[in-house]
Scaffold this active site. Structure first.
Site, PDB file in Angstrom:
ATOM      1  N   TYR A   1      18.042   4.307  33.744  1.00 11.98           N
ATOM      2  CA  TYR A   1      19.566   3.706  33.448  1.00 11.98           C
ATOM      3  C   TYR A   1      20.320   4.476  32.623  1.00 11.98           C
ATOM      4  CZ  TYR A   1      22.191  -0.536  32.082  1.00 11.98           C
ATOM      5  OH  TYR A   1      23.161  -1.182  31.742  1.00 11.98           O
ATOM      6  N   ASN A   2      19.954   5.180  31.489  1.00 12.65           N
ATOM      7  CA  ASN A   2      20.881   5.840  30.732  1.00 12.65           C
ATOM      8  C   ASN A   2      21.573   6.916  31.768  1.00 12.65           C
ATOM      9  OD1 ASN A   2      18.744   6.025  27.832  1.00 12.65           O
ATOM     10  ND2 ASN A   2      20.177   4.894  28.279  1.00 12.65           N
TER      11      ASN A   2
ATOM     12  N   LYS B   1      24.095   5.426  33.889  1.00 11.87           N
ATOM     13  CA  LYS B   1      25.607   5.127  33.409  1.00 11.87           C
ATOM     14  C   LYS B   1      26.340   6.349  32.940  1.00 11.87           C
ATOM     15  CE  LYS B   1      25.193   0.517  34.013  1.00 11.87           C
ATOM     16  NZ  LYS B   1      26.102  -0.131  34.852  1.00 11.87           N
TER      17      LYS B   1
HETATM   18  N1  LIG Z   1      24.457  -7.239  29.665  1.00 12.38           N
HETATM   19  C1  LIG Z   1      24.617  -6.022  28.807  1.00 12.38           C
HETATM   20  O1  LIG Z   1      24.316  -5.957  27.701  1.00 12.38           O
HETATM   21  C2  LIG Z   1      25.123  -4.867  29.561  1.00 12.38           C
HETATM   22  C3  LIG Z   1      25.260  -3.790  29.019  1.00 12.38           C
HETATM   23  C4  LIG Z   1      25.773  -2.539  29.519  1.00 12.38           C
HETATM   24  C5  LIG Z   1      26.103  -2.740  30.892  1.00 12.38           C
HETATM   25  N2  LIG Z   1      25.920  -3.933  31.524  1.00 12.38           N
HETATM   26  C6  LIG Z   1      26.006  -3.704  33.060  1.00 12.38           C
HETATM   27  O2  LIG Z   1      26.681  -4.776  33.395  1.00 12.38           O
HETATM   28  C7  LIG Z   1      26.628  -5.056  34.802  1.00 12.38           C
HETATM   29  C8  LIG Z   1      26.086  -6.636  35.254  1.00 12.38           C
HETATM   30  O3  LIG Z   1      24.896  -6.644  34.493  1.00 12.38           O
HETATM   31  P1  LIG Z   1      24.625  -8.180  33.824  1.00 12.38           P
HETATM   32  O4  LIG Z   1      24.569  -7.815  32.367  1.00 12.38           O
HETATM   33  O5  LIG Z   1      25.614  -9.216  34.240  1.00 12.38           O
HETATM   34  O6  LIG Z   1      23.041  -8.475  34.323  1.00 12.38           O
HETATM   35  P2  LIG Z   1      22.457  -9.626  35.432  1.00 12.38           P
HETATM   36  O7  LIG Z   1      22.826 -10.825  34.736  1.00 12.38           O
HETATM   37  O8  LIG Z   1      21.226  -8.956  35.431  1.00 12.38           O
HETATM   38  O9  LIG Z   1      23.379  -9.278  36.628  1.00 12.38           O
HETATM   39  C9  LIG Z   1      23.230  -8.251  37.480  1.00 12.38           C
HETATM   40  C10 LIG Z   1      23.983  -8.493  38.629  1.00 12.38           C
HETATM   41  O10 LIG Z   1      23.952  -7.305  39.318  1.00 12.38           O
HETATM   42  C11 LIG Z   1      23.397  -7.697  40.785  1.00 12.38           C
HETATM   43  N3  LIG Z   1      22.573  -6.922  41.437  1.00 12.38           N
HETATM   44  C12 LIG Z   1      21.707  -6.123  41.204  1.00 12.38           C
HETATM   45  N4  LIG Z   1      21.355  -5.167  42.154  1.00 12.38           N
HETATM   46  C13 LIG Z   1      22.268  -5.487  43.409  1.00 12.38           C
HETATM   47  C14 LIG Z   1      22.390  -4.806  44.510  1.00 12.38           C
HETATM   48  N5  LIG Z   1      21.623  -3.862  45.035  1.00 12.38           N
HETATM   49  N6  LIG Z   1      23.534  -5.411  45.193  1.00 12.38           N
HETATM   50  C15 LIG Z   1      24.312  -6.427  44.757  1.00 12.38           C
HETATM   51  N7  LIG Z   1      24.217  -6.892  43.535  1.00 12.38           N
HETATM   52  C16 LIG Z   1      22.939  -6.636  42.906  1.00 12.38           C
HETATM   53  C17 LIG Z   1      22.378  -8.926  40.531  1.00 12.38           C
HETATM   54  O11 LIG Z   1      22.405  -9.641  41.789  1.00 12.38           O
HETATM   55  P3  LIG Z   1      21.129 -10.551  42.100  1.00 12.38           P
HETATM   56  O12 LIG Z   1      20.810 -11.666  41.487  1.00 12.38           O
HETATM   57  O13 LIG Z   1      20.753 -10.477  43.704  1.00 12.38           O
HETATM   58  O14 LIG Z   1      19.704  -9.551  41.413  1.00 12.38           O
HETATM   59  C18 LIG Z   1      23.306  -9.770  39.494  1.00 12.38           C
HETATM   60  O15 LIG Z   1      24.243 -10.454  40.017  1.00 12.38           O
HETATM   61  C19 LIG Z   1      25.345  -3.983  35.395  1.00 12.38           C
HETATM   62  O16 LIG Z   1      26.071  -3.049  35.873  1.00 12.38           O
HETATM   63  C20 LIG Z   1      24.965  -3.650  34.043  1.00 12.38           C
HETATM   64  O17 LIG Z   1      24.283  -2.332  33.769  1.00 12.38           O
HETATM   65  C21 LIG Z   1      25.355  -4.772  31.115  1.00 12.38           C
END
Ligand SMILES: NC(=O)c1ccc[n+]([C@@H]2O[C@H](COP(=O)([O-])OP(=O)(O)OC[C@H]3O[C@@H](n4cnc5c(N)ncnc54)[C@H](OP(=O)(O)O)[C@@H]3O)[C@@H](O)[C@H]2O)c1
Length: 287
Positions: A147-148, A151
């Protein structure tokens, strides 16, 4: 700023879900995409086009989905590459396949959707591309090597993207997120693999997974507030009014701390080692 059309990936949950809701509330048009259309069935509005999209799809499928979005609303103005997941592993135990699976979604998914939309943005000499980065792309975490790396890769390529496309009128930005309260760390989503297991890491695995369990549900960041700030920044409205559009922008106090610390550490190294650093040029050369 007038009403914009946004194309957002990963709208089934977390930040994508919050962003879709914020965009509807603020009178924007949204192409909300998700792997499973049922997950976004609640988004019923004339200003929303729900489309099925797995960001790892073939170039032909990506083209079809992007064309449908462009034709439906007469164009797209903003792309938010939000889809992603957390693949954890220790460096010594991770296998190529652990990196590839996380890179396929977080990095290649982002690049492939971006590549599909660039010609449209270029044709109208405008468009905004957002990458969703992380504090994990600035400060590595134990047990999160794939993951690191994904990003950190987004951070690197954002600069290249900007250099190559700003001349076409395309703006790009990476948002560097701290911990936001979403499903990212839930046991149903987070993947932790030990492809080449070594007992020496057993206690660290326990500590890492305990840490994850403690974070999940207690993250300080509010995805709904984040969603509105992202809209503010893209539109130059609200809290972002009057500020220049930034290339990278941390969100959350934790992200701010990590980004600052990395910059300060790096500057300190540059200062302390300046003489040594400058000592390797060929005599008489310069750049
Ligand atoms: N929350 C945090 O603390 C945080 C911190 C830093 C960065 N982020 C980044 O924010 C972004 C959103 O994450 P989140 O925190 O909202 O987590 P989340 O609630 O788990 O949502 C992740 C989303 O990505 C979708 N996804 C995963 N694989 C996919 C694929 N192959 N094609 C299309 N959609 C896909 C998931 O869809 P499904 O429901 O179909 O799996 C879900 O809608 C990510 O890029 C994550 O790395 C989050």
């Amino acid at each position: 700023m007038p009403q914009l059309t946004w194309f957002v990936t990963g709208c089934s949950s977390g930040i994508g879900k919050s962003l879709s809701a914020a965009l509807i509330a603020r009178g924007e048009r949204v192409v909300a995409t998700a792997r499973n259309l049922q997950d976004i069935a609640h988004l019923q509005s004339e200003s929303v086009l729900p489309l099925q999209l797995d960001v790892t799809s073939s170039p032909e499928t990506l083209r079809m989905v992007v064309d449908e979005a462009i034709n439906h609303f007469g164009g797209v103005d903003v792309l938010v590459n939000n889809a992603g997941y957390l693949q954890g592993s220790f460096v010594e135990e991770a296998d190529t396949k652990d990196y590839i699976s996380n890179f396929m979604v977080n990095f290649c998914g982002t690049m492939n959707v971006t590549r599909t939309l660039i010609p449209h943005f270029r044709s109208k000499s405008s468009g905004t591309i957002i990458f969703v980065g992380s504090r994990a792309g600035w400060q590595g975490d134990m047990g999160a090597s794939p993951y690191n790396a994904t990003k950190f890769a987004l951070e690197g390529i954002l600069d290249t993207l900007q250099l190559e496309t700003s001349g076409f009128g395309i703006r790009s930005m990476i948002v560097v997120l701290g911990y936001f309260r979403t499903e990212l760390f839930s046991t149903s989503r987070l993947i932790f693999t030990r492809s080449h297991p070594n007992k020496i890491y057993d206690p660290i695995e326990t500590a890492v997974l305990d840490g994850v369990a403690k974070v999940h549900g207690h993250q300080p960041g509010d995805p709904d507030k984040l969603a509105h700030r992202i809209v503010d920044v893209v539109k130059g409205e609200g809290m972002a009014a009057g500020k220049p559009f930034p290339k990278r922008l941390p969100f959350g106090e934790d992200a701010l701390k990590d980004v600052r610390q990395k910059c300060e550490e790096t500057l300190k190294i540059c200062d302390e080692w300046e003489e040594v650093i400058k000592s390797t040029n060929i005599e008489g050369s310069g750049i």
